[in-house]
Design a protein around this motif. Structure first.
Motif, short mmCIF file in Angstrom:
data_model
loop_
_atom_site.label_atom_id
_atom_site.label_comp_id
_atom_site.label_asym_id
_atom_site.label_seq_id
_atom_site.Cartn_x
_atom_site.Cartn_y
_atom_site.Cartn_z
N LYS A 1 0.81 7.71 7.86
CA LYS A 1 -0.61 7.55 7.50
C LYS A 1 -1.33 8.88 7.31
CE LYS A 1 -1.11 3.25 10.15
NZ LYS A 1 -1.82 2.61 11.29
N LEU A 2 -0.59 9.94 6.98
CA LEU A 2 -1.25 11.23 6.86
C LEU A 2 -2.27 11.26 5.73
CD1 LEU A 2 1.31 14.09 7.55
CD2 LEU A 2 -0.89 13.74 8.60
N ALA A 3 -2.01 10.58 4.64
CA ALA A 3 -2.97 10.42 3.54
C ALA A 3 -3.58 11.75 3.10
CB ALA A 3 -4.09 9.46 3.96
N GLY A 4 -2.75 12.79 3.05
CA GLY A 4 -3.22 14.05 2.49
C GLY A 4 -3.91 14.98 3.45
N GLN A 5 -4.02 14.61 4.74
CA GLN A 5 -4.68 15.51 5.68
C GLN A 5 -3.83 16.77 5.90
OE1 GLN A 5 -4.28 12.12 6.42
NE2 GLN A 5 -5.75 11.55 8.02
N ALA A 6 -4.49 17.91 5.94
CA ALA A 6 -3.79 19.15 6.24
C ALA A 6 -3.38 19.14 7.70
CB ALA A 6 -4.70 20.34 5.96
N SER A 7 -2.10 19.42 7.97
CA SER A 7 -1.61 19.27 9.34
C SER A 7 -0.89 20.50 9.86
CB SER A 7 -0.67 18.05 9.41
OG SER A 7 0.41 18.20 8.50
N ARG A 8 -0.90 21.60 9.10
CA ARG A 8 -0.34 22.83 9.65
C ARG A 8 -1.21 23.33 10.80
NH1 ARG A 8 -0.42 27.25 5.83
NH2 ARG A 8 -2.44 26.31 5.26
N GLU A 9 -0.63 24.11 11.70
CA GLU A 9 -1.39 24.55 12.87
C GLU A 9 -2.65 25.29 12.48
OE1 GLU A 9 -0.88 27.62 16.59
OE2 GLU A 9 0.78 26.21 16.21
N GLN A 10 -2.56 26.17 11.47
CA GLN A 10 -3.74 26.92 11.05
C GLN A 10 -4.82 25.99 10.49
OE1 GLN A 10 -4.43 30.12 11.74
NE2 GLN A 10 -6.47 29.54 11.01
N ASP A 11 -4.38 24.95 9.77
CA ASP A 11 -5.34 23.97 9.24
C ASP A 11 -6.04 23.23 10.39
OD1 ASP A 11 -4.68 24.57 6.59
OD2 ASP A 11 -3.00 23.16 6.61
N LEU A 12 -5.26 22.89 11.41
CA LEU A 12 -5.83 22.18 12.56
C LEU A 12 -6.80 23.08 13.32
CD1 LEU A 12 -2.64 20.31 13.85
CD2 LEU A 12 -4.49 19.40 12.46
N ARG A 13 -6.47 24.38 13.43
CA ARG A 13 -7.38 25.33 14.06
C ARG A 13 -8.71 25.40 13.30
NH1 ARG A 13 -5.74 29.44 17.61
NH2 ARG A 13 -3.56 29.33 18.28
N SER A 14 -8.60 25.45 11.98
CA SER A 14 -9.80 25.53 11.15
C SER A 14 -10.65 24.27 11.31
CB SER A 14 -9.42 25.73 9.68
OG SER A 14 -8.72 26.94 9.50
N PHE A 15 -9.97 23.12 11.38
CA PHE A 15 -10.70 21.87 11.52
C PHE A 15 -11.40 21.82 12.88
CE2 PHE A 15 -11.33 17.30 11.97
CZ PHE A 15 -11.75 16.96 10.70
N LEU A 16 -10.73 22.27 13.92
CA LEU A 16 -11.36 22.32 15.24
C LEU A 16 -12.58 23.25 15.22
CD1 LEU A 16 -8.16 22.47 17.47
CD2 LEU A 16 -9.98 20.77 17.70
N GLY A 17 -12.50 24.31 14.44
CA GLY A 17 -13.62 25.24 14.35
C GLY A 17 -14.88 24.58 13.81
N GLN A 18 -14.71 23.57 12.94
CA GLN A 18 -15.87 22.85 12.41
C GLN A 18 -16.61 22.09 13.51
OE1 GLN A 18 -14.82 20.40 9.01
NE2 GLN A 18 -13.25 21.86 8.38
N PHE A 19 -15.92 21.83 14.62
CA PHE A 19 -16.51 21.10 15.74
C PHE A 19 -16.78 22.04 16.92
CE2 PHE A 19 -14.91 17.81 13.11
CZ PHE A 19 -15.70 16.70 13.35
N ASN A 20 -16.95 23.31 16.59
CA ASN A 20 -17.30 24.34 17.57
C ASN A 20 -16.20 24.61 18.59
OD1 ASN A 20 -19.72 24.71 16.32
ND2 ASN A 20 -20.99 24.32 18.14
N PHE A 21 -14.95 24.34 18.21
CA PHE A 21 -13.82 24.74 19.04
C PHE A 21 -13.16 25.94 18.36
CE2 PHE A 21 -14.21 20.18 20.07
CZ PHE A 21 -14.39 20.28 21.45
N GLY A 22 -13.78 27.09 18.52
CA GLY A 22 -13.26 28.30 17.89
C GLY A 22 -12.78 29.28 18.93
N GLY A 23 -12.12 30.32 18.46
CA GLY A 23 -11.67 31.38 19.35
C GLY A 23 -10.82 30.87 20.50
N ASP A 24 -11.19 31.27 21.72
CA ASP A 24 -10.39 30.91 22.90
C ASP A 24 -10.52 29.43 23.26
OD1 ASP A 24 -9.61 33.52 23.10
OD2 ASP A 24 -11.15 34.07 24.56
N MET A 25 -11.55 28.74 22.74
CA MET A 25 -11.77 27.34 23.14
C MET A 25 -10.64 26.42 22.69
SD MET A 25 -15.70 26.12 23.17
CE MET A 25 -15.19 24.65 24.07
#
Length: 644
Positions: A420-444
């Motif tokens: 069910k990935l349906a085109g979602q980016a799933s590489r670790e760097q992509d997931l880090r970037s996505f987390l950053g959109q929810f204020n989980f950046g840097g050490d968080m």
């Protein structure tokens, strides 16, 4: 008056208050607002003397009594009623003094003790406590149940009732609505409006703040800024200040454009007149707070769903509930809460699910989310249905030892395994970037979830839900741990969402802004609620009045049966004339003692003479002891008659 003058307060290296000053007048109802971490709870700790100011002057009138909800989970076998009564500290002290005075055999001391006991409200303590307990959603049958028999959320309601029971001049409430449903919230608002003392409340529920406060105290950049008016008035004044300052003009224009798009979409879809009025009011408010939102450090959006099946799902004669406890025992039956529901959920619908606590709202949502199986009937899902589910207990199922990145990697693997990935980016760097959109950046991204606040955990659950690109959102109390700016961000994101929303929430601002229609879960069924949230609030108040009148009627009947046993329904013929005569004699004595007791209480309430009060107090205690013995004897005779 509460006075803070040039107060400085630190927590570790962080400066929370920096030369802050404010005056709060007796009887004011104050909403304390500010960003997470601004120092709201620390200011409460200063007021209750748990913290000491680093510098400055701080004063509360020495005779003021303070009430606050205890944050610990109560562990006791005491009944709910007794536990709440013990919150009345004046009454507890008066009871202890009566016991000590009786032991001393000092007539004057006993007289003063009985007078203090009467002034503390001994005569109506149980009824006052039970009114609080029932107002917060407990049933009449639960009044005498032990505290330990209730779940954590219900025990915290008892802690709230205990705080309200305490006679106070200053009441501090930190997020009092977190464990309440909409019914109990409406009751609490009504109670606080009648409260005569000074109230300070921290809440992320804007409508609750609007209903109960008349002053807003904003913690901003280490200062305490006082605004006359409730939260909406504060927003208007703050927005005007920010607009004049032009500090965030570019961001403000982006937000206004975002809101205008929502307005255009809403106007095209509005059909019900009353619903439209509520929504237009909500949109008007959102336009006014655009300058405030430009200051917010968090926003997000739901990606366009991969597909939109229509209908999303269809229910035919569905019973919702819980399976039998012992699946291998054919004699055990499942627990059915909501019966025979035949409804469809269509693409683009925005449904608010209303109903009193325990009626089955969460059970319905869990069943649609596939966490529970339908007891009976059939739920047919549309092809390509992709559910995003935010459960009340979702924060509890996060893995405390793992960090946000661990959670996202595990989710990506799970979705990939299901195809069910349906085109979602799933590489670790992509997931880090996505987390950053929810204020989980840097050490968080590497911070353990167990060390995070409730708001941060809720934001992580939202992040995981958004990443999956759902087309049906099932949200069960999603705002419990979110601050006001994050709630606004969620509201805006939901209004841009192209799929279907089903929402259970006690946050009326969110319900107004998001939902076009309402389902009412009540009396074992689901029906459309034809009206807006103002109508529903009036419906709740009317229902509360009806239930209160019914409860008072039942109590009156019960008391009449106890104090006038001869009016009990006719019993079968007694086995002997002797038993019947004994019962009649005891009934007569009970009636006589009840009259004596009433007379003594009236005399105590009007007498101011110490020696008289001492004599009356002893007489009252003796009458109550005799009544207890006679009632026990009468019940024993009744049991003998029934056995015969």
């Amino acid at each position: 008056m509460i006075t803070l003058k040039n107060i400085s307060l630190r927590r570790g290296a962080k400066i929370l208050l920096d030369q802050a000053s404010v005056n709060l007048n007796p009887g004011e109802k104050v909403g304390l607002v500010g960003r997470n971490g601004a120092g709201k709870s620390s200011l409460f700790a200063l007021l209750n003397r748990s913290l000491t100011e680093d510098s400055g002057e701080f004063d509360i009138p020495h005779h003021w009594r303070m009430g606050q909800v205890a944050q610990d989970m109560p562990e006791t076998e005491a009944s709910a009623t007794d536990f709440v009564i013990e919150g009345d500290t004046e009454l507890v002290r008066a009871r202890a003094e009566v016991t000590a005075a009786e032991a001393s055999d000092d007539g004057e001391r006993m007289a003063n003790a009985y007078m203090a006991l009467h002034d503390a409200g001994e005569h109506d303590a149980a009824s006052r406590a039970q009114a609080l307990i029932q107002g917060l959603g407990f049933k009449t049958t639960e009044l005498d149940q032990p505290v330990n028999s209730f779940s954590g959320g219900w025990r915290m309601r008892l802690q709230l009732a205990r705080a309200l029971m305490c006679p106070t001049e200053l009441l501090l409430l930190d997020e009092p609505t977190n464990h309440l449903d909409l019914d109990a919230l409406v009751w609490l608002e009504s109670w606080l409006k009648r409260y005569e003392g000074t109230l300070l409340v921290i809440s992320h529920d804007r409508e609750f703040l609007d209903a109960v406060t008349n002053v807003t105290l904003h913690i901003d950049a280490g200062k305490l800024v006082r605004y006359g008016g409730n939260y909406s008035k504060f927003e208007d004044m703050r927005a005007e200040q920010m607009t004049l300052q032009q500090n965030a003009f570019a961001k403000q224009q982006d937000k206004i454009a975002h809101l205008q798009k929502f307005i255009a979409r809403f106007k095209a879809k509005a059909s019900k007149a009353k619903q439209a009025q509520s929504r237009v009011k909500a949109l008007d408010r959102m336009e006014k707070i655009a300058p405030l939102m430009s200051e917010a450090d968090f926003q997000f959006e739901f990606k366009e769903p991969a597909n939109l099946p229509n209908p999303m799902l269809s229910m035919q004669h569905v019973d919702f509930g819980y399976p039998a406890r012992d699946a291998f025992d054919q004699d055990t039956q499942p627990t059915v809460i909501v019966r025979d529901v035949s409804k469809s959920v269509l693409a683009g619908q925005r449904i608010g699910i209303l109903g009193a606590n325990g009626q089955g709202k969460s059970t319905v949502v869990k069943t649609i989310a596939r966490d529970l199986a339908a007891i009976r009937g059939e739920i047919t899902e549309g092809k390509g249905l992709n559910i995003g589910y935010f459960a009340q207990q979702e924060l509890d199922v996060l893995r405390p030892a793992d960090n946000p990145l661990d959670h996202m990697i595990a989710l990506a693997k799970k979705v990939a395994a299901e195809g069910k990935l349906a085109g979602q980016a799933s590489r670790e760097q992509d997931l880090r970037s996505f987390l950053g959109q929810f204020n989980f950046g840097g050490d968080m991204v590497k911070q353990s979830v167990g060390s995070m606040s409730g708001g941060e955990k809720a934001r992580l659950v939202l992040c995981m839900m958004v990443w999956q690109r759902p087309n049906l959102l099932l949200l069960d109390e999603p705002t419990n741990h979110l601050d006001l700016t994050t709630r606004e961000a969620l509201s805006m994101a939901l209004n841009e969402f192209e799929g279907t929303v089903m929402l259970v929430s006690h946050d009326r601002a969110l319900l107004r802004a998001v939902c076009d229609e309402f389902w009412l879960v009540s009396k074992g069924g689901i029906s459309p609620f034809d009206g807006d949230l103002d109508d529903y609030q009036q419906f709740l108040l009317n229902e509360a009045k009806r239930l209160k009148a019914l409860a008072q009627s039942e109590v009156a009947k019960s008391n009449h049966k106890v104090t006038s046993p001869q009016l009990k329904p006719t019993q079968p013929k007694p086995p002997s004339q002797a038993l019947q005569k004994k019962q009649q004699r005891i009934e007569s004595e009970i009636q006589s003692l009840e009259k004596d007791k009433t007379r003594i209480e009236l005399e105590m309430s009007s007498s101011q003479v110490a020696t008289e009060l001492a004599t009356l107090g002893r007489a009252l205690k003796l009458a109550e002891e005799k009544l207890g013995l006679l009632e026990a004897e009468w019940l024993e005779l009744l049991e003998q008659s029934e056995q015969a």
